[in-house]
Design a protein around this motif. Structure first.
Motif, PDB file in Angstrom:
ATOM      1  N   ARG A 178      -7.773   9.535  -4.647  1.00 54.14           N
ATOM      2  CA  ARG A 178      -7.122   8.280  -4.998  1.00 54.14           C
ATOM      3  C   ARG A 178      -6.908   7.364  -3.803  1.00 54.14           C
ATOM      4  N   TYR A 179      -7.199   7.840  -2.620  1.00 55.83           N
ATOM      5  CA  TYR A 179      -6.988   7.060  -1.404  1.00 55.83           C
ATOM      6  C   TYR A 179      -8.314   6.465  -0.937  1.00 55.83           C
ATOM      7  N   ALA A 180      -8.280   5.167  -0.672  1.00 54.00           N
ATOM      8  CA  ALA A 180      -9.513   4.443  -0.332  1.00 54.00           C
ATOM      9  C   ALA A 180      -9.816   4.460   1.168  1.00 54.00           C
ATOM     10  N   TYR A 181      -8.787   4.580   1.976  1.00 51.15           N
ATOM     11  CA  TYR A 181      -8.966   4.427   3.419  1.00 51.15           C
ATOM     12  C   TYR A 181      -8.394   5.638   4.152  1.00 51.15           C
ATOM     13  N   THR A 199      -3.862   3.509   0.243  1.00 45.18           N
ATOM     14  CA  THR A 199      -4.461   2.965  -0.965  1.00 45.18           C
ATOM     15  C   THR A 199      -3.519   1.906  -1.519  1.00 45.18           C
ATOM     16  N   SER A 200      -4.087   0.903  -2.166  1.00 44.09           N
ATOM     17  CA  SER A 200      -3.250  -0.178  -2.679  1.00 44.09           C
ATOM     18  C   SER A 200      -2.426   0.310  -3.866  1.00 44.09           C
ATOM     19  N   TYR A 244       0.817  -1.204   0.000  1.00 42.13           N
ATOM     20  CA  TYR A 244       0.000   0.000   0.000  1.00 42.13           C
ATOM     21  C   TYR A 244       0.852   1.256   0.000  1.00 42.13           C
TER      22      TYR A 244
END
Length: 122
Positions: free
Chosen positions: A108-111, A97-98, A32
């Motif tokens: 662009r970041y999921a978490y 993010t992965s 990540y």
């Protein structure tokens, strides 16, 4: 379930230092990108720094003053902030993010973590 939690914020005088920490769980950390963002009142969330397997990146405003690092085994990300200025005052967020290559857009970041307040007095 991915979870991120920041700590280490507080009140500091201009010229001082703080170290923010972010504890992560629920992800294979080394795969990540982990980043730090900040948001001041009335302003958009902005990129501060990020780290991945391929390297690090910093916003121009913090280059030379802030250092991002991480411990993959402990799933911890750190932001060492030196020579703090009043304009660094904001809520600081950890994000992940992965992927291998650093991205700087918040979208662009999921978490995301819940944020920690940093206040720099003049």
């Amino acid at each position: 379930q991915v979870q991120l939690g920041e700590s280490g914020g507080g009140l500091v005088q201009a010229g001082g230092s703080l170290r923010l920490s972010c504890a992560a769980s629920g992800l294979t950390f080394s795969n990540y990108v982990t980043g730090w963002f900040r948001q001041a009142p009335g302003k958009e969330r902005e990129f501060v720094a990020a780290i991945s397997r391929t390297g690090t990146d910093y916003a121009d405003a913090v280059t030379g003053r802030f250092t991002v690092s991480r411990d993959n085994a402990m799933k911890m990300v750190y932001l060492q902030m030196n020579s703090l200025k009043p304009e660094d005052t904001a809520v600081y967020y950890c994000a992940a993010t992965s992927g291998l290559f650093i991205v700087t857009k918040p979208s662009r970041y999921a978490y995301w973590g819940q944020g920690t307040q940093v206040t720099v007095s003049s």
